[in-house]
Enzyme design. Structure first.
Site, short mmCIF file in Angstrom:
data_model
loop_
_atom_site.label_atom_id
_atom_site.label_comp_id
_atom_site.label_asym_id
_atom_site.label_seq_id
_atom_site.Cartn_x
_atom_site.Cartn_y
_atom_site.Cartn_z
N LYS A 190 65.11 61.93 63.77
CA LYS A 190 65.00 60.92 62.79
C LYS A 190 65.08 61.10 61.36
O LYS A 190 65.70 60.65 60.25
CB LYS A 190 63.95 59.95 63.10
CG LYS A 190 63.68 58.76 61.90
CD LYS A 190 62.31 58.02 62.38
CE LYS A 190 61.05 58.73 61.74
NZ LYS A 190 60.70 58.53 60.37
N ASN A 191 64.31 62.11 61.16
CA ASN A 191 63.73 62.41 59.66
C ASN A 191 64.90 63.20 59.14
O ASN A 191 65.07 63.66 57.97
CB ASN A 191 62.66 63.18 59.44
CG ASN A 191 61.36 62.41 59.42
OD1 ASN A 191 61.86 60.90 59.60
ND2 ASN A 191 60.05 62.87 59.38
N CYS A 196 51.79 52.50 51.67
CA CYS A 196 51.77 52.20 52.98
C CYS A 196 50.63 52.60 53.66
O CYS A 196 49.63 52.85 53.23
CB CYS A 196 53.09 52.91 53.53
SG CYS A 196 52.62 54.50 53.75
N ARG A 200 51.48 57.01 48.01
CA ARG A 200 52.72 57.59 48.37
C ARG A 200 53.81 57.05 47.24
O ARG A 200 54.85 56.34 47.24
CB ARG A 200 53.52 56.93 49.72
CG ARG A 200 52.70 57.56 50.94
CD ARG A 200 53.41 57.26 51.98
NE ARG A 200 54.52 58.19 52.27
CZ ARG A 200 55.32 58.50 53.69
NH1 ARG A 200 55.00 57.24 54.32
NH2 ARG A 200 56.31 59.15 53.77
N ASP A 256 52.62 65.26 60.21
CA ASP A 256 53.41 64.36 61.39
C ASP A 256 52.87 64.86 62.83
O ASP A 256 53.27 63.96 63.49
CB ASP A 256 54.84 64.13 61.19
CG ASP A 256 55.38 63.63 60.08
OD1 ASP A 256 54.67 62.89 59.39
OD2 ASP A 256 56.60 63.69 59.68
N ARG A 311 59.92 52.82 65.79
CA ARG A 311 60.38 53.41 64.66
C ARG A 311 60.93 54.96 64.85
O ARG A 311 61.90 55.33 64.19
CB ARG A 311 59.50 53.31 63.39
CG ARG A 311 59.46 52.05 62.86
CD ARG A 311 58.52 52.18 61.58
NE ARG A 311 58.77 53.28 60.75
CZ ARG A 311 58.09 53.96 60.19
NH1 ARG A 311 56.72 53.87 59.93
NH2 ARG A 311 58.35 55.10 59.44
C1 UD1 Z 1 58.50 63.01 54.60
C2 UD1 Z 1 58.64 62.65 56.20
C3 UD1 Z 1 57.33 62.23 56.75
C4 UD1 Z 1 56.27 63.31 56.55
C5 UD1 Z 1 56.37 63.87 55.02
C6 UD1 Z 1 55.40 64.93 54.96
C7 UD1 Z 1 60.81 61.50 56.20
C8 UD1 Z 1 61.79 60.50 56.20
N1 UD1 Z 1 59.65 61.42 56.09
O1 UD1 Z 1 57.90 61.87 54.06
O2 UD1 Z 1 57.46 61.94 58.00
O3 UD1 Z 1 55.06 62.96 56.83
O4 UD1 Z 1 57.39 64.16 54.66
O5 UD1 Z 1 55.78 66.09 55.63
O6 UD1 Z 1 61.43 62.56 56.11
N2 UD1 Z 1 54.34 62.52 46.37
C9 UD1 Z 1 54.04 62.25 45.20
N3 UD1 Z 1 55.18 61.98 44.42
C10 UD1 Z 1 56.34 61.92 45.07
C11 UD1 Z 1 56.54 62.00 46.26
C12 UD1 Z 1 55.65 62.40 46.98
O7 UD1 Z 1 53.12 62.28 44.87
O8 UD1 Z 1 57.17 61.49 44.08
C13 UD1 Z 1 53.23 62.87 47.65
C14 UD1 Z 1 53.06 61.99 48.59
O9 UD1 Z 1 52.11 60.70 48.06
C15 UD1 Z 1 52.40 62.68 49.81
C16 UD1 Z 1 53.02 64.17 49.39
O10 UD1 Z 1 53.62 64.00 48.13
O11 UD1 Z 1 50.91 62.84 49.33
C17 UD1 Z 1 54.01 64.44 50.52
O12 UD1 Z 1 55.00 63.44 50.42
P1 UD1 Z 1 56.63 63.73 50.85
O13 UD1 Z 1 56.82 65.28 51.20
O14 UD1 Z 1 57.43 63.19 49.63
O15 UD1 Z 1 56.79 62.79 52.03
P2 UD1 Z 1 58.14 62.06 52.46
O16 UD1 Z 1 59.42 62.66 52.04
O17 UD1 Z 1 57.80 60.71 51.95
#
Ligand code: UD1
Length: 418
Positions: free
Chosen positions: A22-23, A116, A121, A303, A395
């Site tokens: 999915k990811n 969420c 996030r 995850d 999901r």
């Molecule tokens: C993706 C995965 C999710 C997984 C996560 C971490 C998908 C669709 N989802 O989520 O399943 O749990 O990676 O491996 O691929 N952050 C910021 N600012 C930003 C972006 C992120 O502060 O602009 C922080 C987030 O709040 C979090 C951390 O960085 O604490 C990791 O987030 P990120 O790696 O971006 O995860 P996702 O891409 O949302």
């Protein structure tokens, strides 16, 4: 609404086929927007998040056609650039359309995802770096408005290796003349898969899988057929279920190197695991407690934290699990406690006193991976468990009840009112 009824403890046997990730497919689906020629994707998993992304693409003007296991997407006519709150609130990954829409048509209006269940996030890393590339970003009425087609090739040192930001920026840079460099990029296998997909369409991305990704602008993309990698998180969930029930099972359709850190950790705990080229064979094992901290790839994935905690609950002795990626990712703890687990939370660490036998109980799903932890715990627990609100599981876990039943688990999916 459906619930799962699981009668345990179960002994598992046989093999389970893992779905495509999915990811990996969520950003790949968004990247389809870059192309103006058809894209054929094989074996898209039947999941709620994937359906949501297909709906979003259709709203933007992409034609979607399903024939057997091939989904053909025709993005030749993008007629809209709006990702509504109604869609984004059900799936944060909708934010992935920002980068490709900017690159393709020079404008995007995407609802802010908001918080969420697992934390606030923010998306500041996405937006700050799109601005550095020259995009104009305005936040108004709960929406991100991004404009400007001719982005600049710049160096983008990320303050944290965010998976989503790395993917969004990689897509935004596909047509930018010159070479855009993302430093401190995320290194997850899904990032490599997205780069491979973009390259298969005729883009030029090098370095994916390392912490420096270079994207050199191209003028156009071509028609392509593609199949994403296997779902390493789903695979790890079944590996945990096998270990927790002291069973012998084969988890098929997954490259063990995508789970290297997890499998090494499990082996250091005494797990008897054999790697195949595209499979993991789990054998009955005597496990020791563990001390684990989640980290960006190649570290222990957040995850898989909840499922690992469920496993630790069944290993006599003291385990410690620290969550270092998300601020509030212990929603499964009170529910695991209902199944007899002894867990103390202090800050972002969980102190687990494991015992050999959990006991079945009614429990409630709170988020996707927390729910997976409850399912594997219920599979191992003695007695009947009812797992409610399984729309969270739908999901991200394709045909979960059927796959578990195929391994010999006594599981039923029934309407919650029954
Ligand atoms: C993706 C995965 C999710 C997984 C996560 C971490 C998908 C669709 N989802 O989520 O399943 O749990 O990676 O491996 O691929 N952050 C910021 N600012 C930003 C972006 C992120 O502060 O602009 C922080 C987030 O709040 C979090 C951390 O960085 O604490 C990791 O987030 P990120 O790696 O971006 O995860 P996702 O891409 O949302």
């Amino acid at each position: 609404m459906d619930k799962l009824i699981i009668e345990g403890p179960n002994k598992l046997s046989g093999s389970v086929k893992i779905s495509r990730a999915k990811n990996a497919y969520l950003p790949i689906l968004a990247a389809v927007l870059l192309n103006d020629k058809p894209v054929h994707l094989k074996n898209l998993p039947e999941l709620r998040d994937i359906r949501t992304m297909l709906t979003l693409l259709q709203n933007l003007g992409v034609r979607v056609d399903q024939k057997e296991n091939v989904t053909t997407l025709d993005p030749s006519n993008i007629s809209n650039h709006l990702a509504t709150y109604e869609l984004v609130k059900t799936m944060r990954a909708s934010i992935f359309v920002l980068g490709p829409l900017l690159a393709r048509i020079g404008k995007a209006r995407v609802s802010l995802p908001g918080g969420c269940a697992i934390g606030t996030r923010p998306i500041d890393i996405h937006l700050d770096n799109l601005e550095k590339m020259g995009a104009e970003i305005v936040i108004e009425n709960g929406y991100v408005e991004a404009t400007k087609r001719n982005l600049k090739a710049v160096h983008l040192p990320l303050k944290f290796p965010s998976v989503g930001a790395t993917e969004n920026l990689m897509m935004a840079a596909v047509f930018t003349p010159g070479t855009t460099v993302i430093e401190n990029s995320a290194r997850e296998p899904e990032i490599v898969d997205l780069a491979n997909f973009i390259n298969a369409m005729g883009g030029k991305v090098v370095g994916a899988g390392t912490s420096k990704i270079e994207i050199t602008g191209v003028n156009e993309l071509k028609e392509v057929e593609y199949e994403a990698i296997g779902d390493r998180i789903e695979a790890a969930t079944y590996v945990m279920a096998g270990l927790m029930t002291n069973s012998e099972i084969t988890v098929e359709g997954i490259k063990p190197q995508h789970l290297e850190f997890v499998l090494d950790t499990l082996r250091s705990m005494g797990a008897n695991l054999e790697d195949g080229e595209n499979s993991i064979h789990v054998k009955p094992s005597q496990l020791k407690p563990a001390k684990i901290e989640t980290q960006p790839y190649p570290g222990f994935p957040t995850d898989i934290q909840a499922q690992m905690m469920a496993l630790c609950c069944t290993i006599p002795g003291h385990s410690i699990i620290t969550e270092a990626i998300f601020e509030n990712r212990f929603m499964h703890v009170p529910e695991l406690s209902r199944l007899g687990a002894k867990i103390d939370l202090k800050g972002n660490s969980a102190f687990i006193e494991g015992s050999e036998q959990l006991s079945g109980a009614p429990v409630m799903c709170t988020d996707l991976r927390a729910s997976a932890a409850l399912v594997v715990a219920a599979v191992a627990a003695k007695g009947k468990s009812e797992i409610r609100r399984i729309y969270h599981l739908d999901r991200g876990y394709e045909r979960l009840d059927q796959k578990l039943a195929g391994l010999g688990v006594k599981v039923q999916r029934v309407n919650e009112n029954m």
